[in-house]
Design a protein around this motif. Sequence first.
Motif, PDB file in Angstrom:
ATOM      1  N   UNK A  96       0.866  -1.005   0.089  1.00 60.61           N
ATOM      2  CA  UNK A  96      -0.150  -0.198  -0.353  1.00 60.61           C
ATOM      3  C   UNK A  96       0.988   1.086  -0.169  1.00 60.61           C
ATOM      4  N   UNK A  97       2.059   1.257   0.442  1.00 59.69           N
ATOM      5  CA  UNK A  97       2.518   1.888   0.092  1.00 59.69           C
ATOM      6  C   UNK A  97       3.653   2.449  -0.182  1.00 59.69           C
ATOM      7  N   UNK A  98       4.276   1.790  -0.729  1.00 58.99           N
ATOM      8  CA  UNK A  98       5.447   1.646  -2.362  1.00 58.99           C
ATOM      9  C   UNK A  98       4.862   0.951  -3.423  1.00 58.99           C
ATOM     10  N   UNK A  99       4.302   0.177  -3.447  1.00 61.64           N
ATOM     11  CA  UNK A  99       3.872  -0.444  -4.838  1.00 61.64           C
ATOM     12  C   UNK A  99       2.575   0.837  -5.970  1.00 61.64           C
ATOM     13  N   UNK A 100       1.647   1.242  -5.543  1.00 61.22           N
ATOM     14  CA  UNK A 100       1.454   2.284  -6.737  1.00 61.22           C
ATOM     15  C   UNK A 100       1.644   3.807  -5.675  1.00 61.22           C
ATOM     16  N   UNK A 101       3.242   4.428  -6.215  1.00 60.59           N
ATOM     17  CA  UNK A 101       2.971   5.847  -6.462  1.00 60.59           C
ATOM     18  C   UNK A 101       2.535   6.667  -7.348  1.00 60.59           C
ATOM     19  N   UNK A 102       1.846   7.922  -6.718  1.00 58.66           N
ATOM     20  CA  UNK A 102       1.343   8.986  -7.974  1.00 58.66           C
ATOM     21  C   UNK A 102       0.223   8.771  -7.846  1.00 58.66           C
ATOM     22  N   UNK A 103      -0.514   7.699  -6.693  1.00 62.90           N
ATOM     23  CA  UNK A 103      -2.284   7.261  -6.982  1.00 62.90           C
ATOM     24  C   UNK A 103      -2.565   6.360  -8.267  1.00 62.90           C
ATOM     25  N   UNK A 104      -1.736   5.705  -8.471  1.00 61.00           N
ATOM     26  CA  UNK A 104      -1.547   4.860  -9.833  1.00 61.00           C
ATOM     27  C   UNK A 104      -2.650   3.747  -9.247  1.00 61.00           C
ATOM     28  N   UNK A 105      -3.387   3.027 -10.416  1.00 67.79           N
ATOM     29  CA  UNK A 105      -4.292   1.813  -9.764  1.00 67.79           C
ATOM     30  C   UNK A 105      -3.383   0.614  -9.881  1.00 67.79           C
ATOM     31  N   UNK A 106      -4.097  -0.397  -9.121  1.00 63.76           N
ATOM     32  CA  UNK A 106      -3.087  -1.342  -9.366  1.00 63.76           C
ATOM     33  C   UNK A 106      -4.374  -2.545  -7.985  1.00 63.76           C
ATOM     34  N   UNK A 107      -3.926  -3.855  -7.509  1.00 67.77           N
ATOM     35  CA  UNK A 107      -4.614  -4.855  -7.251  1.00 67.77           C
ATOM     36  C   UNK A 107      -3.251  -5.102  -6.662  1.00 67.77           C
ATOM     37  N   UNK A 108      -3.833  -5.745  -5.085  1.00 66.33           N
ATOM     38  CA  UNK A 108      -3.389  -6.389  -4.215  1.00 66.33           C
ATOM     39  C   UNK A 108      -3.760  -7.955  -4.609  1.00 66.33           C
ATOM     40  N   UNK A 109      -2.912  -9.064  -4.058  1.00 61.45           N
ATOM     41  CA  UNK A 109      -3.585 -10.312  -4.210  1.00 61.45           C
ATOM     42  C   UNK A 109      -3.519 -11.063  -2.786  1.00 61.45           C
ATOM     43  N   UNK A 110      -4.336 -11.402  -2.420  1.00 60.87           N
ATOM     44  CA  UNK A 110      -3.502 -12.368  -0.958  1.00 60.87           C
ATOM     45  C   UNK A 110      -4.698 -13.751  -0.401  1.00 60.87           C
ATOM     46  N   UNK A 111      -4.041 -14.787  -1.581  1.00 61.29           N
ATOM     47  CA  UNK A 111      -4.039 -16.423  -1.244  1.00 61.29           C
ATOM     48  C   UNK A 111      -3.712 -17.358   0.206  1.00 61.29           C
ATOM     49  N   UNK A 112      -4.773 -17.723   0.123  1.00 59.08           N
ATOM     50  CA  UNK A 112      -4.566 -18.418   1.331  1.00 59.08           C
ATOM     51  C   UNK A 112      -4.998 -20.106   0.919  1.00 59.08           C
ATOM     52  N   UNK A 113      -3.554 -21.146   1.662  1.00 59.35           N
ATOM     53  CA  UNK A 113      -4.939 -22.738   1.090  1.00 59.35           C
ATOM     54  C   UNK A 113      -3.779 -23.364   2.036  1.00 59.35           C
ATOM     55  N   UNK A 114      -3.764 -24.639   2.089  1.00 58.48           N
ATOM     56  CA  UNK A 114      -3.175 -25.713   2.436  1.00 58.48           C
ATOM     57  C   UNK A 114      -2.728 -27.229   1.322  1.00 58.48           C
ATOM     58  N   UNK A 115      -1.642 -27.134   0.812  1.00 55.86           N
ATOM     59  CA  UNK A 115      -1.259 -27.995   0.048  1.00 55.86           C
ATOM     60  C   UNK A 115      -0.545 -28.857   0.760  1.00 55.86           C
ATOM     61  N   UNK A 116      -1.199 -30.209   0.263  1.00 58.91           N
ATOM     62  CA  UNK A 116      -0.104 -31.282   1.254  1.00 58.91           C
ATOM     63  C   UNK A 116      -0.147 -30.833   3.114  1.00 58.91           C
ATOM     64  N   UNK A 117       0.703 -31.013   3.569  1.00 58.25           N
ATOM     65  CA  UNK A 117       0.967 -30.647   4.976  1.00 58.25           C
ATOM     66  C   UNK A 117       1.425 -29.548   5.682  1.00 58.25           C
TER      67      UNK A 117
END
Length: 336
Positions: free
Chosen positions: A259-280
């Motif tokens: 939020x602080x550094x990835x989208x300077x100067x008010x540019x548009x963007x998407x943050x994705x959060x994924x959480x899952x279980x894979x085996x152990x």
Amino acid sequence: MNVEYQVTSFLEDIEGWKFVLNSLPDLIAILNHKYEIIWANTAMAECLNTSPDSCLGVRCFEAIHGTKLPVDNCPHAKMMMDNKGHTEEVYEPNLGGYFMVTAAPIKDKSGNTLGSVHIARDITERKIMEDKIKNSLQEKEMLIRETYHRVKNNLMVISSLLDLQARYIEDIETQNIFRDSQNRARSMALIHEKLYQTTDLKWINFANYIKKLSMELFETYSGQSNNIKINFDLEDHELDTETSIPLGLIVNELISNSLKHAFPDGRNGIIKIKFYKDGGKYVLIISDNGIGFPEDLDYKKSDSLGLRIVNSLVDQIHGEIDMDRTQGTKFTIKFP
């Protein structure tokens, strides 16, 4: 004549069986299909303050419960309906406490049910101990809930104090340091709030926690995130406190960083959060399509306090972290 033969011969006689049953502390009675007692052992008779012979012909519910009809949870009544054995836990003051009562069908050679044999075991002492343990656990649960609640309140007080202090600071960089510390306190407060609200006091639904934490961070950085969207792809998994608290701080640091550094100067963007279980292992992925992580910066050896916290906490949960810079920035964390 050897002892084994003597015992076998003794038990073949009905009086031998009566001797054995009268030696048991359990209350034993044999009933016919009319609920009448046709035999009772000594323990049963003594519990009713009478003799075994005086019990004969008396209907069991009259002798034991003092009622004119069978009680609602009568195992003999249930047995007569389906010809199967039944066990019920019964509180009967006339017998002096709690009993585990089993009624097993007695059948003739043709399979017809003639009556039942009742065995009642006194479990009063066990019930008393169970109640004591239950009350003790309830008291401990209340204490744990109160502890979570107080920790949450204390962390929110710290967050508020940091916010108040930041208002007296004119230097923007210093303000941001206070804001980051404030968010860390709030992320831990949110964990304790979730724990306070759960039924088992140890496990929380991490997907729900991630959503709430992320939205609070968006509100904190609202001036920088008007054009930023967030996408969730989260499986429902329960995590314990030893994992949830450090993992919550990791999520806080990585989302704040985007939020602080990835989208300077008010540019548009998407943050994705994924959480899952894979085996152990569990897998947490936090990515953005922003300007990307600086090529000359090693995220594992950075002087940034946030990244140092992330790497330290990943080690704490015995996990591993990897970063991909091909399209924006993508952090993948795997932990057992």
